[in-house]
Design an enzyme around this catalytic site. Structure first.
Site, PDB file in Angstrom:
ATOM      1  CG  ASP A  55    -107.499  48.447  67.238  1.00 14.90           C
ATOM      2  OD1 ASP A  55    -107.858  49.682  67.941  1.00 14.90           O
ATOM      3  OD2 ASP A  55    -108.804  48.536  66.263  1.00 14.90           O
ATOM      4  CG  HIS A  85    -111.177  49.069  59.413  1.00 15.64           C
ATOM      5  ND1 HIS A  85    -111.879  50.226  58.885  1.00 15.64           N
ATOM      6  CD2 HIS A  85    -111.390  48.988  60.680  1.00 15.64           C
ATOM      7  CE1 HIS A  85    -112.831  50.696  59.880  1.00 15.64           C
ATOM      8  NE2 HIS A  85    -112.485  50.191  61.163  1.00 15.64           N
TER       9      HIS A  85
END
Length: 115
Positions: free
Chosen positions: A32, A101
């Site tokens: 991320d 996700h």
């Protein structure tokens, strides 16, 4: 919203760079860019499903694959003391990118309730 273009679609097609840590025919995992824990990895299906609420019975095998992929990626990331897997769904669930996700969060003690 299932076929809407997202940043994740562009990552899958390699139009936007990402720090990819795992890939197979069905899924992609990458770090991320705005980590919320020492380890924060996203696992996404290559099939464009906007949100968990849009998945149906034909996606059952893919959803199971995503969870097993999260397990594998967490192990490979060295998260031996545990980790959290989160799926945000829709606005009230905190979803900001409308491509399903899974967040893998680890490397620190997680608080409860989460938010």
């Amino acid at each position: 919203m299932t076929n809407q273009e997202t940043i994740f679609s562009k990552i899958i097609r390699r139009e936007i760079p990402a720090n990819i840590v795992y890939e197979d025919d069905l899924a992609l995992a990458f770090k991320d860019v705005n980590p919320q824990a020492p380890v924060h990895i996203l696992v996404i299906p290559k099939k464009p499903i906007a949100k968990l609420a849009d998945a149906d019975a034909q996606d059952a095998a893919l959803l199971g694959h995503l969870l097993l992929t999260a397990k594998r990626v967490a192990q490979e990331a060295g998260l031996k003391n545990g980790y959290r897997v989160v799926i945000n769904t829709d606005a009230d669930g905190g979803q900001t990118v409308y491509h399903l996700h899974l967040h893998i969060l680890g490397g620190r003690q997680m608080a409860w309730p989460p938010g």
